[in-house]
Write an enzyme that holds these catalytic residues in place. Structure first.
Site, PDB file in Angstrom:
ATOM      1  CD  GLU A 153       2.316  -9.748  -0.450  1.00 36.95           C
ATOM      2  OE1 GLU A 153       2.623  -8.546  -0.302  1.00 36.95           O
ATOM      3  OE2 GLU A 153       1.233 -10.222  -0.074  1.00 36.95           O
TER       4      GLU A 153
ATOM      5  CG  ASP B 168      -7.318  -6.730  -3.141  1.00 38.76           C
ATOM      6  OD1 ASP B 168      -6.666  -7.393  -3.961  1.00 38.76           O
ATOM      7  OD2 ASP B 168      -7.087  -6.737  -1.925  1.00 38.76           O
TER       8      ASP B 168
ATOM      9  CD  GLU C  48      -8.386  -8.634   7.653  1.00 40.10           C
ATOM     10  OE1 GLU C  48      -8.180  -7.468   7.997  1.00 40.10           O
ATOM     11  OE2 GLU C  48      -7.732  -9.218   6.780  1.00 40.10           O
TER      12      GLU C  48
ATOM     13  CD  GLU D 107      -6.571  -2.561   2.691  1.00 34.04           C
ATOM     14  OE1 GLU D 107      -6.919  -2.571   3.899  1.00 34.04           O
ATOM     15  OE2 GLU D 107      -5.533  -3.139   2.277  1.00 34.04           O
TER      16      GLU D 107
ATOM     17  CB  THR E 258      -1.994  -1.985  -4.652  1.00 32.79           C
ATOM     18  OG1 THR E 258      -3.053  -2.368  -3.768  1.00 32.79           O
ATOM     19  CG2 THR E 258      -0.923  -3.066  -4.672  1.00 32.79           C
TER      20      THR E 258
END
Ligand SMILES: *[C@@H]1O[C@H](CO)[C@@H](O)[C@H](O)[C@H]1NC(C)=O
Length: 603
Positions: A203, A339, A454, A505, A593
């Site tokens: 993160e 991902d 989700e 996304e 990302t």
């Protein structure tokens, strides 16, 4: 010999700064010529892109500040485990042609189309301003806004995640005063203090380091690079382990002492796999190869393992950096936990101008395997030609079993396929990207609120056979699912996690499809999605996560939370779709990302 070391580093920095200065002079000249050319060639009002160039030369920041050095000099730690061999250098691109063009060649826009586009863009701008103003008012310098209780919260070490994550969005939207005020706050961030004893490397890397470098690339403000280097050196400290593989969580105290960190036995594959782009960009920006060197060993590990897994081409959801094992395990997904590992293969290929052959192999290998094992055509009422990315479990006997479950996080992959399709000149893969993106757009449209849950399940059609709606089969399949609810739309067997937490996304892939194909279908899809999301998440202060998107109540149940990626990613992608296509062109930038654009060096 520390003095020599210091001297060398200073030289390196000086050299890179001089190079940056020269580069900036060239840019200033180029922007000037561009502006003059623009006004000579056209008489309409200037485009946003020219405005962006003009921001670059428009004098000093409106909010003066002093740079406060972090209380720990992360670049000056004596490591117990320094790199053993000679540092790997950034590869030189072969040839001089560069990579194939990514974006569609857009023609001239009609004035009606332009008017519609600009109205939509302004709607996105207004919402972003509202959310930013609320963050500023109620959660200034905190990590996240609590939009319902009008308060702020710590989340990622307390370094003002939303503020750093939003910088480039503010810049792109021309919110110059807000940008300057935020930069003045960045100048005071102390990366020598963390509100949590463990720093999450993933993160911290994608939100903070990515945010700082992108804002630097756009604005040229030196303080942003300065802070990026401070933080990059902290992340680099995460490789201070016996085998030089990165940790998942940096123990802040141990990192400061340099005594050596203990690398975890089991981590999600996205964690080590998503440091590549940022650390490569940091080496490009500073001229110091150490960051790239650290990450290239991780790329090497994934490259060597790619064909040794239970699904060759793909990696198990969990890998071991301590055992240097990326091949053991039977669960495969493109969703959460994995991902961005995959997303970064083609993006690294782009950032390195195709100069690293292992990244081309990793990209092609993952795409072939994903098409073979993970993607399926769901059975839906009007037989839409769409693809969904599911999960696979490989059993003891080595047989892959498809689990037709997908999640919002996996929706990035349509965009990744389209981008890689262009970079590797495979129109077939661009088309696969379009069908995957249509799958996510379909999910948005299907639910009563116009938003995708989700996590959900659908019913896969058999491979290479016609895929026709069969209501009886839907009734049978849903009966096997305890999570089925009678109000779910036809074709869905669960909405296992019915929330929409402001994630980007799906709109991210729509953005790639729009920029790559120029097909108006994608702008229309984006507008529908924007209206649904803006309405469903609306609060007095801006936007909040939704607890259940499957029932259209007049007031949806909300969660008291606005993640930093809402402004950093979701609203930015909406804005870019309704902006001129040369604003953050995919031929000039590669986005990390967290939607932070890094300049692609041109050979
Ligand atoms: C893995 O297999 C692919 C396809 O056969 C090949 O192109 C690639 O070079 C292989 N990777 C390694 C490390 O051998």
């Amino acid at each position: 010999m520390p003095p020599l070391h210091h001297h060398l580093r200073r030289q390196l920095r000086l050299r890179s700064r001089l190079a940056a200065l020269r580069f900036k002079n060239v840019l200033v000249a180029a922007a000037f010529c561009l502006t003059v050319f623009y006004f000579l060639s056209r008489s309409e009002s200037p485009s946003e892109v020219v405005l962006l160039e003009r921001h670059m030369n428009s004098g000093p920041p409106s909010h003066p500040f002093t740079v406060v050095k972090s209380s720990v000099d992360w670049g000056d730690i004596e490591y117990r485990h320094p790199p053993r061999e000679q540092l790997a250098q950034l590869p030189k691109p072969a040839g001089k042609g560069g990579l194939p063009r990514v974006q569609h060649r857009f023609g001239k826009e009609s004035s009606a189309a332009r008017q519609t586009r600009e109205e939509r863009r302004d709607a996105v701008l207004q919402l972003t301003r509202r959310c930013w103003d609320s963050y500023r008012k109620y959660a200034w310098k905190q990590d996240a806004l609590l939009p319902l209780s009008k308060d702020g919260r710590g989340q990622f070490s307390g370094w003002a995640a939303t503020l750093v994550d939003s910088l480039d969005t503010l810049w792109m939207m021309g919110l110059r005063d807000q940008f300057d005020e935020a930069v003045a706050a960045v100048a005071e961030i102390d990366f020598g203090l963390s509100s949590a004893p463990q720093v999450n490397i993933f993160e911290t890397n994608i939100r903070y380091l990515g945010g700082l470098m992108a804002a630097y690339d756009l604005s040229g403000r030196e303080v942003l690079l300065h802070k990026a280097i401070e933080l990059g050196d902290l992340i680099y400290g995460g490789f201070n382990t016996e085998n030089r593989m990165p940790v998942d969580n940096i123990n802040f105290q141990a990192a400061m002492e340099g005594s050596g960190l203990l690398v975890e036995g089991n981590v999600v594959s996205a964690s080590p796999g998503t440091l590549t782009l940022e650390l490569t960009r940091l080496s490009q920006l500073t001229g110091d190869p150490k960051y790239y060197d650290a990450i290239t060993r991780v790329v090497e590990l994934f490259y060597r393992g790619q064909n040794q897994t239970a699904l060759p081409g793909l990696f198990p959801m969990f890998v071991s950096m301590s055992r240097e094992d990326v091949t053991t395990g039977g669960t495969f997904t493109l969703g959460g936990c994995a991902d961005s590992l995959y997303e970064y293969f083609p993006k690294m290929h782009a950032l390195l101008s195709g100069a690293h052959p292992q990244l081309a192999a990793l990209t092609r290998g993952f795409m072939d395997a994903a098409k073979r094992y993970l993607f399926f055509r769901p059975m839906v009422p009007h037989n839409d030609d769409i693809l969904i990315s599911g999960n696979v479990n490989v059993d003891q006997a080595g047989v892959p079993n498809l689990d037709p479950e997908t999640e919002h996080l996996a929706c990035f992959v349509g965009g990744t396929f389209a981008l890689a399709g262009r970079l590797f000149q495979s129109e077939e893969d661009v088309e696969v990207g379009a069908r995957l993106t249509r799958g996510c757009v379909y999910a948005y449209k299907s639910f009563a609120t116009g938003m995708m849950p989700e996590r959900l399940n659908m019913i896969p059609c058999e491979r290479d056979k016609p895929c026709m709606w069969d209501e009886e089969r839907w009734v049978e399949e849903r009966a096997k699912r305890p999570e089925y609810k009678p109000h779910l739309p036809k074709g869905f067997t669960t909405a296992k996690d019915p929330r929409y937490i402001l994630r980007p996304e799906a709109i991210e892939s729509v953005f790639y499809m729009w920029r790559i194909t120029g097909d108006a279908e994608w702008q229309e899809a984006a507008w529908d999605m924007f209206q649904a999301v803006a309405k469903g998440t609306a609060t007095e202060t801006g936007s909040a996560a939704v607890l259940d998107v499957t029932v259209a109540l007049p007031q949806l149940p909300l969660d008291d939370y606005m993640e930093s990626f809402w402004i950093a990613e979701t609203l930015k992608y909406f804005y870019l779709i309704f902006s001129p296509p040369d604003l953050i062109s995919l031929d000039k930038y590669v986005l990390n990302t967290e939607a932070h654009p890094f300049l692609r060096p041109h050979p």
